[in-house]
Design an enzyme around this catalytic site. Structure first.
Site, PDB file in Angstrom:
ATOM      1  N   CYS A 161       0.845  -1.258  -0.173  1.00  0.00           N
ATOM      2  CA  CYS A 161       0.041  -0.051   0.052  1.00  0.00           C
ATOM      3  C   CYS A 161       0.750   1.204   0.099  1.00  0.00           C
ATOM      4  O   CYS A 161       0.278   2.318   0.038  1.00  0.00           O
ATOM      5  CB  CYS A 161      -0.950   0.033   1.114  1.00  0.00           C
ATOM      6  N   HIS A 300      -2.333   7.864   5.713  1.00  0.00           N
ATOM      7  CA  HIS A 300      -2.471   6.393   5.236  1.00  0.00           C
ATOM      8  C   HIS A 300      -4.015   6.268   5.641  1.00  0.00           C
ATOM      9  O   HIS A 300      -5.004   5.948   4.869  1.00  0.00           O
ATOM     10  CB  HIS A 300      -1.614   5.384   5.974  1.00  0.00           C
ATOM     11  N   GLU A 311      -0.680   5.178  13.434  1.00  0.00           N
ATOM     12  CA  GLU A 311      -0.417   6.413  12.690  1.00  0.00           C
ATOM     13  C   GLU A 311      -0.352   7.836  13.423  1.00  0.00           C
ATOM     14  O   GLU A 311       0.169   8.743  13.146  1.00  0.00           O
ATOM     15  CB  GLU A 311      -1.090   6.373  11.411  1.00  0.00           C
ATOM     16  N   LYS A 332      -9.560   8.423   2.483  1.00  0.00           N
ATOM     17  CA  LYS A 332      -9.939   6.935   2.226  1.00  0.00           C
ATOM     18  C   LYS A 332     -11.405   6.881   2.705  1.00  0.00           C
ATOM     19  O   LYS A 332     -11.941   6.017   2.482  1.00  0.00           O
ATOM     20  CB  LYS A 332      -8.811   6.050   2.959  1.00  0.00           C
ATOM     21  N   HIS A 337      -9.698   2.405   0.078  1.00  0.00           N
ATOM     22  CA  HIS A 337      -8.144   2.149  -0.071  1.00  0.00           C
ATOM     23  C   HIS A 337      -7.872   1.495  -1.380  1.00  0.00           C
ATOM     24  O   HIS A 337      -8.139   0.241  -1.538  1.00  0.00           O
ATOM     25  CB  HIS A 337      -7.745   0.887   1.291  1.00  0.00           C
ATOM     26  N   PHE A 396       1.678  -3.265   3.892  1.00  0.00           N
ATOM     27  CA  PHE A 396       1.957  -4.504   4.313  1.00  0.00           C
ATOM     28  C   PHE A 396       3.122  -4.949   4.344  1.00  0.00           C
ATOM     29  O   PHE A 396       4.225  -4.641   3.531  1.00  0.00           O
ATOM     30  CB  PHE A 396       0.982  -5.739   3.718  1.00  0.00           C
TER      31      PHE A 396
END
Length: 408
Positions: A161, A300, A311, A332, A337, A396
């Site tokens: 991502c 993110h 985060e 998002k 996403h 990831f």
């Protein structure tokens, strides 16, 4: 060392297939979530996704080539074509100094599924001769290079991502240190299919809330996973003097980039946000940001329990008390996403935020979480001058990436 600027942008997203439509919807808090139509999801726990709507590949690709390209590559070619056209870079750059860094976190997953079904039901002889070039994750970058005669550096990043943000950051470095004059950079993804949705569901990454208005709710206490999106976000990066000499329209400058890894877990972020804080610090240091900057962060912000609180911690650890003065909104909440494409479209959002002085909201935010206590610009866009913007991506495998943009 060279200065690096952005001179063109293009996108294909769940809320608009060009930058104008995309920004209009995002800045007004409109989401693109609905029931999955790509396959029958009635027996799946997850039945909501952020699908691209109204996309016609024939606007960008010859009819004979469409069947030979996976959807993710079609998105990449489309977004790149928009960005290149807007930049006016075609024929005004040496092909040997013109590059492409367009990545994909997963690549041609749908092609992989379709050809596997042929193998199992019809035998190996029926596998398409185009299977491999359609499926491999680098093919989007290759097709963009072919279309625009970009014969220079080519690096299709694959970092889950964080892919598109890494692609943009590495392109920035390549131009900064003199390896190219212009690079088409970003990411593309198209994985709304049974295997991907089932896989992400079973690793407990996707929201199982099948209400489009409450499925993607970053930083909200009720969050329980992300909503899968798709599309592409691509920008044209250019050496500053090269852009000035040809009279290009310059959106902004890229001034900082960070790249770290948590080295902790295959899917979970480090609980102390060590890598996330470090990647922010690296980007900030290179950009020369001080405490009095008018700044915005597009995080993110996936709407997963672990990501959002970690985060938040990373931002606080990196900025200290300044963190509470920085607007942090997760788009998002409207586009889902987009995996490897996320950083590309979010970089475009950061650019538009500085250009317009409009900070898009974190939509559908209702219930504050004590562990997520920053200014998330809840529900309604905010009119506020922004001089510097950061786009932050966490993938990831512990991949972390951050870029800093500033007005010029």
């Amino acid at each position: 060392m060279k200065r690096v600027v952005i001179t063109g942008m293009g996108c294909v997203t769940p809320v608009g297939n060009n930058v104008t439509d995309f920004w209009e919807n995002v800045s007004n808090g409109k989401h693109g979530f609905s029931e999955i139509t790509r396959f029958d999801a009635s027996d799946f726990k997850v039945r909501i996704a952020a699908e691209v709507k109204g996309f016609d590949p024939l606007e960008y690709i010859e009819k004979s080539e469409v069947r030979k390209t996976d959807l993710f590559a079609q998105y990449a070619v489309a977004a790149a074509a928009q960005a290149v056209e807007e930049s006016g870079i075609s024929s005004k750059v040496n092909p040997d100094r013109f590059g492409v860094y367009v990545g994909s976190g997963i690549g041609g997953m749908t092609t992989f599924i379709n050809e596997t079904e042929k193998l199992l039901t019809k035998g190996a002889g029926r596998i398409s001769p185009f299977f491999i070039p359609m499926m491999i994750a680098n093919i989007g970058s290759a097709l963009v290079a072919m279309k625009h005669n970009a014969q220079g550096v080519n690096l299709p990043v694959v970092s889950a991502c964080a892919t598109a943000t890494h692609a943009i950051g590495e392109a920035f470095r390549s131009i900064k240190y003199g390896y190219a004059d212009a690079i088409i950079a970003g990411g593309a993804e198209a994985t709304i299919n049974p295997l991907s949705v089932g896989g992400f569901t079973n690793c407990m990454a996707l929201s199982t809330t099948n209400d489009p208005d409450n499925a993607s709710i970053p930083f909200d206490k009720r969050r329980n996973g992300f909503v899968m999106g798709e599309g592409a976000g691509v920008i044209v990066l250019e050496e500053y003097q090269h852009a000035v000499n040809r009279g290009a329209n310059i959106y902004c400058e890229i001034s900082g980039y960070g790249n770290t890894n948590d080295a902790y877990h295959v899917t979970a972020p480090h609980p102390e946000a060590i890598g996330g804080a470090k990647v922010i610090q690296l980007a900030v240091e290179e950009a020369g940001i001080t405490a009095d900057e008018k700044m915005y962060i597009n995080p993110h912000g996936t709407s997963t329990p672990l990501n959002d609180k970690t985060e938040t911690l990373a931002i606080k650890n990196a900025f200290g008390d300044m963190a509470y003065k920085i607007p942090v909104s997760s788009t998002k909440s409207m586009i889902g996403h987009m995996l490897g494409a996320a950083g590309g479209v979010e970089a475009i959002i950061a650019v538009k935020t500085m250009q317009t002085g409009i900070i898009p909201p974190t939509a559908n935010y209702k219930e504050p979480d004590p562990e997520c206590d920053l200014d998330y610009v809840p529900n309604v866009a905010r009119k506020q001058e922004v001089d510097k913007a950061m786009s932050l991506s966490l993938g990831f495998g512990g991949h972390n990436a951050a870029i800093v943009l500033n007005k010029i």
